[in-house]
Design a protein around this motif. Structure first.
Motif, short mmCIF file in Angstrom:
data_model
loop_
_atom_site.label_atom_id
_atom_site.label_comp_id
_atom_site.label_asym_id
_atom_site.label_seq_id
_atom_site.Cartn_x
_atom_site.Cartn_y
_atom_site.Cartn_z
N ALA A 196 13.75 0.00 -4.70
CA ALA A 196 13.80 1.32 -5.30
C ALA A 196 12.40 1.93 -5.27
N MET A 197 12.35 3.24 -5.26
CA MET A 197 11.07 3.94 -5.25
C MET A 197 11.12 5.05 -6.29
N GLY A 198 9.97 5.35 -6.84
CA GLY A 198 9.93 6.40 -7.86
C GLY A 198 8.73 7.30 -7.71
N TRP A 199 8.88 8.50 -8.23
CA TRP A 199 7.77 9.43 -8.38
C TRP A 199 7.50 9.61 -9.87
N TYR A 200 6.24 9.57 -10.23
CA TYR A 200 5.79 9.74 -11.59
C TYR A 200 4.70 10.80 -11.59
N ARG A 201 4.40 11.30 -12.77
CA ARG A 201 3.29 12.26 -12.87
C ARG A 201 2.56 12.06 -14.18
N GLN A 205 0.85 -1.19 0.00
CA GLN A 205 0.00 0.00 0.00
C GLN A 205 0.89 1.24 0.00
N LEU A 206 0.58 2.16 -0.89
CA LEU A 206 1.31 3.42 -1.00
C LEU A 206 0.31 4.56 -0.86
N VAL A 207 0.60 5.49 0.02
CA VAL A 207 -0.31 6.61 0.25
C VAL A 207 0.46 7.91 0.07
N GLU A 208 0.10 8.64 -0.99
CA GLU A 208 0.74 9.92 -1.26
C GLU A 208 0.00 11.05 -0.56
N ALA A 264 3.92 7.25 1.90
CA ALA A 264 4.11 6.27 2.98
C ALA A 264 3.81 4.87 2.45
N ALA A 265 4.74 3.97 2.67
CA ALA A 265 4.61 2.61 2.15
C ALA A 265 4.39 1.62 3.28
N SER A 266 3.62 0.59 2.99
CA SER A 266 3.42 -0.51 3.93
C SER A 266 3.24 -1.80 3.15
N GLY A 267 3.36 -2.93 3.86
CA GLY A 267 3.17 -4.23 3.22
C GLY A 267 4.35 -4.69 2.39
N MET A 268 5.51 -4.11 2.62
CA MET A 268 6.71 -4.46 1.86
C MET A 268 7.93 -4.14 2.70
N ILE A 269 9.08 -4.70 2.29
CA ILE A 269 10.34 -4.35 2.93
C ILE A 269 10.85 -3.11 2.21
N PHE A 270 10.50 -1.96 2.77
CA PHE A 270 10.74 -0.69 2.09
C PHE A 270 12.21 -0.50 1.73
N SER A 271 13.10 -0.79 2.66
CA SER A 271 14.52 -0.51 2.44
C SER A 271 15.14 -1.34 1.32
N SER A 272 14.47 -2.39 0.91
CA SER A 272 15.00 -3.28 -0.12
C SER A 272 14.54 -2.90 -1.53
N VAL A 296 6.66 1.50 -6.58
CA VAL A 296 7.71 0.63 -6.06
C VAL A 296 8.48 0.02 -7.22
N GLY A 297 9.79 0.02 -7.11
CA GLY A 297 10.61 -0.72 -8.05
C GLY A 297 11.20 0.12 -9.16
N LEU A 298 12.31 -0.34 -9.71
CA LEU A 298 12.92 0.31 -10.87
C LEU A 298 11.98 0.22 -12.06
N VAL A 299 11.31 -0.90 -12.20
CA VAL A 299 10.18 -1.02 -13.12
C VAL A 299 8.95 -1.02 -12.21
N PRO A 300 8.16 0.04 -12.23
CA PRO A 300 7.10 0.17 -11.23
C PRO A 300 6.10 -0.97 -11.26
#
Length: 114
Positions: free
Chosen positions: A33-38, A3-6, A23-31, A97-101
């Motif tokens: 990559a994360m991205g912002w898109y528009r 779950q991701l909540v912007e 804010a992210a949940s349900g995943m190992i955040f530190s492991s 989430v991820g290099l490939v979202p």
């Protein structure tokens, strides 16, 4: 599940600043990559900025020098600091989430008035 909540979007005048949070949940955040898109009306969704699990960053040419992506692994949160905003930055901003979202938030609207 992931779950991701912007948050942090809004209406701002050109030249102003905003800071978006995801804010992210349900995943190992530190492991991950994360991205912002528009996505602006009538346009395809595009990458704005990305940060690897190691902290390396890359940016779209249109935002280089104005936007900064960062992450707080203790808070499971990724940020997008936006400065010198332009009307063409108006869009719905999503984190992923991820290099490939592979998982997306619901988005937060950013509107920049001229």
């Amino acid at each position: 599940q992931v779950q991701l909540v912007e948050s942090g979007g809004g209406l701002v005048q050109a030249g102003g600043s905003l800071r978006l949070s995801c804010a992210a949940s349900g995943m190992i955040f530190s492991s991950n990559a994360m991205g912002w898109y528009r996505q602006a009306p009538g346009k395809q969704r595009e990458l704005v900025a990305r940060i690897t699990r190691g902290g390396s960053t890359n940016y779209a040419d249109s935002v280089k020098g104005r936007f900064t992506i960062s992450r707080d692994n203790a808070e499971n949160t990724v940020y997008l600091q936006m400065k010198s905003l332009k009307p063409e930055d108006t869009a719905v901003y999503y984190c992923a989430v991820g290099l490939v979202p592979r998982s997306w938030g619901q988005g937060t609207q950013v509107t920049v008035s001229s």
